[in-house]
Design a protein around this motif. Structure first.
Motif, short mmCIF file in Angstrom:
data_model
loop_
_atom_site.label_atom_id
_atom_site.label_comp_id
_atom_site.label_asym_id
_atom_site.label_seq_id
_atom_site.Cartn_x
_atom_site.Cartn_y
_atom_site.Cartn_z
N ARG A 174 -50.91 6.23 55.02
CA ARG A 174 -51.57 4.88 54.75
C ARG A 174 -51.18 3.65 55.85
N TYR A 227 -42.68 14.90 50.15
CA TYR A 227 -42.90 14.23 51.44
C TYR A 227 -41.27 14.01 51.45
N TYR A 251 -37.55 13.88 54.13
CA TYR A 251 -37.11 13.37 55.39
C TYR A 251 -35.91 14.16 55.93
N ALA A 311 -43.09 5.25 63.84
CA ALA A 311 -43.55 6.06 62.75
C ALA A 311 -44.83 5.46 62.04
N TRP A 312 -45.45 4.60 62.83
CA TRP A 312 -46.87 3.97 62.45
C TRP A 312 -47.73 4.06 63.65
N TRP A 349 -40.87 11.32 63.58
CA TRP A 349 -40.74 9.97 64.37
C TRP A 349 -39.44 10.08 65.28
N ASP A 372 -44.06 -3.47 55.79
CA ASP A 372 -44.78 -2.20 56.01
C ASP A 372 -45.48 -1.39 54.69
N GLN A 373 -44.87 -1.78 53.69
CA GLN A 373 -45.47 -0.84 52.50
C GLN A 373 -46.03 -1.37 51.54
#
Ligand code: PHE
Length: 508
Positions: free
Chosen positions: A110, A396, A398, A485-486, A451, A252-253
């Motif tokens: 995304r 998804y 972590y 992580a982007w 990441w 960021d979301q």
């Protein structure tokens, strides 16, 4: 020519759209107008940072060579389609069986509107489409708080906002805010709360259409039936569904978000084409980096043979945990900085279904279901709507959740993920399944991380040898940015390295 047109404002360039952090793209005239020669640069790592560095340096005519250990470029930008095979560090082999046109983005999936990743999509001609990050009709499910069935996002929001509004309105009317707000401001606040929380005349929350319907409003004679079973304030706060709501406000979301049409790897594919595939050596595992003072020597093995690239400069664009394992003579400051940054785990499973039952039975078109199960997030595909099949992201997750799935065989991962999904969506989550493919970044050769955690942040003094190297080896990666992580982090870090390198070359 494109870059020159861009500089003249005649073509849209990544630079033109970059308002907040100006980046001056390099151009061939930087050399032709100053009588200098473009230097030779060896780039270690063909992920987004390495590719972006080669692409940007190429605009000025630098002679770049990219060394990539894997058999394809992109690094963690990895899209899996039917026929694709992976082998993880423990030797587990998987081949995806997704039908034609279906894919899963194992890594980045995304892109927010503000990130320079979209500028590169524009510049490289990579078509994009909306990625649905939030969906009012997706579910929330917290088993540990006693929920026995999922709740629609919209229903949870209506109830949480409703009771928060009611309570704040009551407190205000009892004078609890008399010191903070004037009488007029209190009136305005209550006006806002009544609207925000869909409150009734007495400023109490009694549900409403924001929660949704069990029979939808339709033609005359069918006004709809409001969803019943309104929880009490105690029940709704006890369920902790409100913990998911701040996600959609995050810088960021926040929607809108985007994805490249056909898979995230359209970005590295386009970069690879723009750089020239002849400049990229895949299957090239770097084993030594030597700064010789007047140049850099990089040793690698490819197809069982040891080879060396000599260049004027090197950009180290591997993850820090991998770079730290490669012998070099760049000093203990570089080594301890690399070792201070630690790898993190994340994983995904793609579940391919023979029908899009989530659209047909649940009216969910894209978006994310949030759970307190070890699958964490369940993603509905934001492409292929109304098609025959679809690939859902069944987990998804972590950290230890990702690691515990990685420890299982692929079939067991599927079974465990499906068991969690059945609790939320019912039996079709199992009965419609046709294939699955799972990916774990910590177990992925040559990457070994999803990441990274950078203690103190990227500007901590201990990372100075990486951020401002004195020798001929520069570094780039999302892990050296504030957007770890982007892809944006990788692109912006590559731009910084390219600018620093070019400034040095022009001043030498
Ligand atoms: N960029 C990744 C994602 O959006 C990882 C990430 C998650 C980064 C959450 C920041 C916050 O999933």
């Amino acid at each position: 020519m494109f870059a020159t047109m861009g500089a003249l404002g005649l073509a849209p360039t990544a630079q033109a759209a970059q308002r907040d952090q100006p980046f001056r793209a390099l151009s061939a005239s930087d050399f032709t107008l100053t009588g200098r020669a473009a230097a030779k640069v060896v780039i270690v790592g063909g992920g987004i940072a390495g590719l972006a560095a080669a692409y940007e340096l190429g605009k000025a005519g630098y002679d770049c060579t990219v060394l990539e250990a894997r058999d394809r470029t992109g690094g963690r930008n990895f899209t899996v389609r039917g026929g694709d095979t992976t082998v993880d560090l423990s030797g587990t082999k998987q081949t995806a069986r997704f039908a034609d046109g279906h894919y899963m983005n194992c890594g980045p999936a995304r892109i927010p509107q503000w990130m320079i990743t979209l500028d590169y999509c524009r510049e490289l001609g990579v078509p994009i489409e909306v990625f649905t990050n939030v969906n009012a009709d997706a579910y929330l499910y917290n088993e540990s708080t006693g929920m026995t069935k999922p709740m629609r996002y919209r229903t949870a929001k209506a109830d949480v906002y409703g009771y928060v509004s009611e309570l704040l309105a009551k407190a205000t009317n009892k004078g609890a805010l008399d010191k903070e707000l004037t009488a007029t401001d209190q009136e305005k606040l209550i006006e806002f709360l009544a609207d925000w929380g869909e409150l009734g005349d007495k400023l109490t929350y009694e549900g409403g259409s924001n929660r949704g319907y069990t029979t939808w409003p339709a033609a005359a004679g069918t006004p709809g039936v409001l969803r019943g079973d309104i929880p009490t304030a105690s029940e709704i706060f006890g369920s902790a569904v409100g913990r998911y709501f701040s996600f959609e406000f995050e810088f960021d979301q926040a929607m809108l978000m985007f994805q490249p049409v056909g898979g995230m790897d359209q970005i590295p594919k386009a970069l690879t084409r723009a750089i020239g595939a002849d400049r990229i050596r895949t299957g090239a595992v770097v084993s030594k980096i030597t700064d010789k003072g007047n140049g850099v020597s990089v040793t690698y093995t490819q197809g069982g043979r040891t080879k060396v690239v000599d260049a004027d400069y090197c950009i180290g664009a591997l993850p820090p945990n991998i770079l730290a394992k490669i012998p070099h003579n760049l000093g203990s400051g570089v080594q301890s900085a690399l070792e201070a940054i630690t790898p993190s785990s994340a994983a995904k499973i793609g579940l391919e279904y023979k029908s899009r039952w989530w659209e047909l039975d649940h009216n969910i078109y894209g978006g994310i279901t949030e759970t307190d199960q070890d699958v964490t997030h369940i993603w509905h595909p934001s492409y292929g709507f109304h098609g025959e099949r679809g690939v859902l992201i069944g987990y998804y997750n972590y950290g230890s959740d990702a690691d515990s799935y990685a420890a299982l065989a692929p079939k067991q991962r599927e079974e465990r993920a499906v068991a969690a999904g059945v609790k939320i969506y019912g039996e079709k989550y199992r009965s419609e399944l046709v294939s699955s493919f799972s990916h774990h970044w910590r177990q992925t050769p040559h990457l070994e991380a999803a990441w990274h955690y950078t203690p103190g942040g990227p500007d901590d003094p201990r990372y100075k040898p990486l951020n401002e190297p004195t020798g001929r080896v520069l570094f780039a990666g999302d892990w050296l940015s504030y957007m770890d992580a982007w892809q944006h982090g990788a692109f912006s870090s590559a731009r910084k390295a390219v600018t620093a390198l070019h400034t040095r070359v022009l001043s030498s």
